[in-house]
Motif scaffolding. Structure first.
Motif, PDB file in Angstrom:
ATOM      1  N   PRO A 178     -37.779 -23.084  15.237  1.00 19.71           N
ATOM      2  CA  PRO A 178     -38.638 -23.556  16.340  1.00 19.71           C
ATOM      3  C   PRO A 178     -38.779 -22.562  17.491  1.00 19.71           C
ATOM      4  CG  PRO A 178     -37.187 -25.315  15.590  1.00 19.71           C
ATOM      5  CD  PRO A 178     -36.733 -24.065  14.892  1.00 19.71           C
ATOM      6  N   LYS A 179     -37.732 -21.812  17.782  1.00 14.68           N
ATOM      7  CA  LYS A 179     -37.799 -20.879  18.911  1.00 14.68           C
ATOM      8  C   LYS A 179     -38.772 -19.730  18.632  1.00 14.68           C
ATOM      9  CE  LYS A 179     -33.169 -21.787  20.741  1.00 14.68           C
ATOM     10  NZ  LYS A 179     -31.827 -21.194  21.049  1.00 14.68           N
ATOM     11  N   LEU A 180     -38.978 -19.389  17.371  1.00 13.53           N
ATOM     12  CA  LEU A 180     -39.923 -18.332  17.018  1.00 13.53           C
ATOM     13  C   LEU A 180     -41.298 -18.902  16.688  1.00 13.53           C
ATOM     14  CD1 LEU A 180     -37.725 -15.914  14.868  1.00 13.53           C
ATOM     15  CD2 LEU A 180     -38.148 -15.909  17.329  1.00 13.53           C
ATOM     16  N   ARG A 181     -41.328 -20.117  16.184  1.00 14.15           N
ATOM     17  CA  ARG A 181     -42.610 -20.731  15.841  1.00 14.15           C
ATOM     18  C   ARG A 181     -43.477 -20.948  17.076  1.00 14.15           C
ATOM     19  NH1 ARG A 181     -40.755 -24.711  12.884  1.00 14.15           N
ATOM     20  NH2 ARG A 181     -40.853 -26.341  14.466  1.00 14.15           N
ATOM     21  N   THR A 195     -44.583 -12.164  20.139  1.00 10.02           N
ATOM     22  CA  THR A 195     -44.895 -11.867  21.536  1.00 10.02           C
ATOM     23  C   THR A 195     -44.933 -13.151  22.354  1.00 10.02           C
ATOM     24  OG1 THR A 195     -46.627 -11.015  23.021  1.00 10.02           O
ATOM     25  CG2 THR A 195     -47.333 -11.795  20.876  1.00 10.02           C
ATOM     26  N   THR A 196     -44.539 -13.033  23.612  1.00 15.75           N
ATOM     27  CA  THR A 196     -44.497 -14.203  24.495  1.00 15.75           C
ATOM     28  C   THR A 196     -45.822 -14.432  25.215  1.00 15.75           C
ATOM     29  OG1 THR A 196     -43.518 -12.813  26.229  1.00 15.75           O
ATOM     30  CG2 THR A 196     -42.005 -14.073  24.845  1.00 15.75           C
ATOM     31  N   CYS A 197     -46.840 -13.638  24.886  1.00 15.37           N
ATOM     32  CA  CYS A 197     -48.183 -13.857  25.419  1.00 15.37           C
ATOM     33  C   CYS A 197     -49.172 -13.754  24.256  1.00 15.37           C
ATOM     34  CB  CYS A 197     -48.533 -12.868  26.527  1.00 15.37           C
ATOM     35  SG  CYS A 197     -48.483 -11.131  26.012  1.00 15.37           S
ATOM     36  N   THR A 198     -50.328 -14.358  24.412  1.00 17.19           N
ATOM     37  CA  THR A 198     -51.278 -14.427  23.293  1.00 17.19           C
ATOM     38  C   THR A 198     -52.391 -13.390  23.375  1.00 17.19           C
ATOM     39  OG1 THR A 198     -52.631 -16.087  24.434  1.00 17.19           O
ATOM     40  CG2 THR A 198     -50.856 -16.899  23.016  1.00 17.19           C
ATOM     41  N   GLY A 199     -52.424 -12.589  24.446  1.00 18.29           N
ATOM     42  CA  GLY A 199     -53.463 -11.586  24.609  1.00 18.29           C
ATOM     43  C   GLY A 199     -52.909 -10.177  24.521  1.00 18.29           C
ATOM     44  N   PHE A 200     -53.795  -9.233  24.207  1.00 16.24           N
ATOM     45  CA  PHE A 200     -53.414  -7.819  24.102  1.00 16.24           C
ATOM     46  C   PHE A 200     -53.649  -7.109  25.435  1.00 16.24           C
ATOM     47  CE2 PHE A 200     -54.181  -3.393  23.110  1.00 16.24           C
ATOM     48  CZ  PHE A 200     -53.136  -3.105  22.251  1.00 16.24           C
ATOM     49  N   TRP A 204     -43.340  -6.815  24.774  1.00 18.51           N
ATOM     50  CA  TRP A 204     -42.291  -6.203  23.957  1.00 18.51           C
ATOM     51  C   TRP A 204     -40.927  -6.693  24.437  1.00 18.51           C
ATOM     52  CZ3 TRP A 204     -42.591  -3.180  19.620  1.00 18.51           C
ATOM     53  CH2 TRP A 204     -43.874  -2.767  19.251  1.00 18.51           C
ATOM     54  N   ASP A 205     -40.789  -7.998  24.597  1.00 13.36           N
ATOM     55  CA  ASP A 205     -39.534  -8.552  25.094  1.00 13.36           C
ATOM     56  C   ASP A 205     -38.779  -9.336  24.024  1.00 13.36           C
ATOM     57  OD1 ASP A 205     -41.524 -10.439  25.023  1.00 13.36           O
ATOM     58  OD2 ASP A 205     -41.208 -11.199  27.051  1.00 13.36           O
ATOM     59  N   VAL A 206     -39.255  -9.262  22.777  1.00 15.26           N
ATOM     60  CA  VAL A 206     -38.601  -9.956  21.661  1.00 15.26           C
ATOM     61  C   VAL A 206     -38.352  -8.941  20.550  1.00 15.26           C
ATOM     62  CG1 VAL A 206     -38.868 -11.752  19.893  1.00 15.26           C
ATOM     63  CG2 VAL A 206     -39.707 -12.162  22.221  1.00 15.26           C
ATOM     64  N   PRO A 207     -37.165  -8.945  19.930  1.00 12.91           N
ATOM     65  CA  PRO A 207     -36.919  -8.021  18.817  1.00 12.91           C
ATOM     66  C   PRO A 207     -37.902  -8.239  17.661  1.00 12.91           C
ATOM     67  CG  PRO A 207     -34.862  -8.960  19.597  1.00 12.91           C
ATOM     68  CD  PRO A 207     -35.966  -9.713  20.290  1.00 12.91           C
ATOM     69  N   PHE A 208     -38.086  -7.190  16.851  1.00 16.03           N
ATOM     70  CA  PHE A 208     -38.982  -7.274  15.706  1.00 16.03           C
ATOM     71  C   PHE A 208     -38.238  -6.797  14.465  1.00 16.03           C
ATOM     72  CE2 PHE A 208     -39.527  -3.141  17.670  1.00 16.03           C
ATOM     73  CZ  PHE A 208     -39.597  -2.251  16.615  1.00 16.03           C
ATOM     74  N   PRO A 246     -35.390 -13.244  25.075  1.00 12.93           N
ATOM     75  CA  PRO A 246     -35.150 -13.196  26.522  1.00 12.93           C
ATOM     76  C   PRO A 246     -34.671 -14.548  27.043  1.00 12.93           C
ATOM     77  CG  PRO A 246     -37.496 -13.177  26.029  1.00 12.93           C
ATOM     78  CD  PRO A 246     -36.794 -12.996  24.728  1.00 12.93           C
ATOM     79  N   GLU A 247     -33.968 -14.507  28.144  1.00  8.70           N
ATOM     80  CA  GLU A 247     -33.428 -15.732  28.733  1.00  8.70           C
ATOM     81  C   GLU A 247     -34.566 -16.695  29.085  1.00  8.70           C
ATOM     82  OE1 GLU A 247     -30.401 -17.024  32.387  1.00  8.70           O
ATOM     83  OE2 GLU A 247     -30.986 -14.933  32.081  1.00  8.70           O
ATOM     84  N   ASN A 248     -34.345 -17.966  28.797  1.00 13.98           N
ATOM     85  CA  ASN A 248     -35.327 -19.025  29.084  1.00 13.98           C
ATOM     86  C   ASN A 248     -36.664 -18.769  28.391  1.00 13.98           C
ATOM     87  OD1 ASN A 248     -33.487 -20.345  30.863  1.00 13.98           O
ATOM     88  ND2 ASN A 248     -34.061 -18.905  32.491  1.00 13.98           N
ATOM     89  N   CYS A 249     -36.609 -18.215  27.195  1.00 16.30           N
ATOM     90  CA  CYS A 249     -37.831 -17.934  26.450  1.00 16.30           C
ATOM     91  C   CYS A 249     -38.477 -19.244  26.014  1.00 16.30           C
ATOM     92  CB  CYS A 249     -37.518 -17.073  25.234  1.00 16.30           C
ATOM     93  SG  CYS A 249     -38.966 -16.608  24.264  1.00 16.30           S
ATOM     94  N   GLY A 250     -39.708 -19.454  26.444  1.00 15.87           N
ATOM     95  CA  GLY A 250     -40.434 -20.661  26.096  1.00 15.87           C
ATOM     96  C   GLY A 250     -41.624 -20.351  25.234  1.00 15.87           C
ATOM     97  N   PRO A 251     -42.555 -21.289  25.127  1.00 16.21           N
ATOM     98  CA  PRO A 251     -43.762 -21.060  24.321  1.00 16.21           C
ATOM     99  C   PRO A 251     -44.582 -19.895  24.867  1.00 16.21           C
ATOM    100  CG  PRO A 251     -43.508 -23.393  24.854  1.00 16.21           C
ATOM    101  CD  PRO A 251     -42.505 -22.655  25.684  1.00 16.21           C
ATOM    102  N   ALA A 252     -45.293 -19.214  23.977  1.00 15.43           N
ATOM    103  CA  ALA A 252     -46.177 -18.115  24.389  1.00 15.43           C
ATOM    104  C   ALA A 252     -47.219 -18.629  25.354  1.00 15.43           C
ATOM    105  CB  ALA A 252     -46.845 -17.501  23.163  1.00 15.43           C
TER     106      ALA A 252
END
Length: 261
Positions: A178-181, A195-200, A204-208, A246-252
């Motif tokens: 769920p945290k990645l979905r 990515t924590t945002c939906t636009g380009f 780069w705050d999440v490992p890949f 990242p800390e307190n990572c929520g939905p994108a």
């Protein structure tokens, strides 16, 4: 030529009069667009010009919040007027037409803030994708559609591309978390990113994760050059990504990595 000679200045080129007699007669694309819009009773505001190519490009600003000016360029081999419309880092619409009047109708709708489906109805050459419509509905819808389309594409590729199997296994495992979905997924050179945002530009705050040819995986990030570790299974790789969120990572969220948070 001496070594300290200044470079030759290149003058902007005029539109080909054989392909664009209307633009050539008006002496610029902006002037031609303004003229045809006036004839059709449309309001494009002050049409923008590009100082480096004033005869072959023009732009129209939108009155809708966060919509970028839509720029038109001319085809060089055939008569085509091509444009796109960007909003919050997402290309919502694009298209090409030979009819400058049809282009003016599309730009008028973009400028007025019409929904992208309404823009297509005003000018049917405009292309509108399912993902673009999802972005228009909000970041949660965009994330859901992006995940579905990513998984569908990888499943189509598994029979002909070896790496697609590894990335599909990773993506399916990540989707079950769920945290990645709730993040916006994408692939780049077979790396699986979130990515924590939906636009380009994306964040780069999440490992890949990079799949390896032997079936293992390398987890890196958040920065490109930082290696977190290697994992033998998709489950272990996904666990490493979750541990590096990242800390307190929520939905994108809608927008780009350059937008203030």
């Amino acid at each position: 030529m001496s070594s300290n000679s200044s470079p030759v200045r290149r003058e902007p080129s005029f539109a080909d009069p054989d392909l664009y007699p209307d633009v050539a007669e008006a002496r610029s694309l902006a002037a031609a667009l303004t003229s045809v819009a006036s004839e059709l009773g449309l309001s494009l505001g002050e049409v923008l010009t590009n100082d480096s190519d004033p005869y072959r490009s023009a732009g129209v600003e939108s009155l809708a919040p966060d919509r970028k000016p839509s720029w038109i360029i001319l085809g060089s081999v055939e008569r085509w007027f091509t444009f796109s419309g960007w909003w919050q880092g997402v290309e919502l619409i694009t298209g090409s037409t030979v009819d400058l009047g049809e282009m003016a109708r599309a730009l008028d709708a973009w400028r007025s803030g019409a929904k992208i489906r309404e823009i297509h109805e005003a000018a049917t050459f405009v292309k509108v994708s399912e993902l673009a419509e999802a972005h228009e509905l909000g970041p949660a819808e965009a994330v859901a559609v992006k995940w579905r389309r990513l998984l569908e594409r990888l499943r189509q590729d598994v029979d002909r591309l070896e790496l697609a199997r590894s990335v599909l296994a990773l993506a399916e495992t990540a989707f079950d978390e769920p945290k990645l979905r709730q993040l916006y997924p994408f692939t780049s050179h077979w790396s699986l990113h979130f990515t924590t945002c939906t636009g380009f530009p994306f964040s780069w705050d999440v490992p890949f994760v990079d799949p390896l040819s032997d079936g293992r995986h390398v987890v890196s990030g958040p920065s490109r050059g930082t290696v977190v570790g290697e994992a033998d299974t998709p489950e272990d790789a996904v666990a490493m990504v979750v541990a590096g969120l990242p800390e307190n990572c929520g939905p994108a969220v809608a927008g780009t990595a350059d937008d203030p948070r």
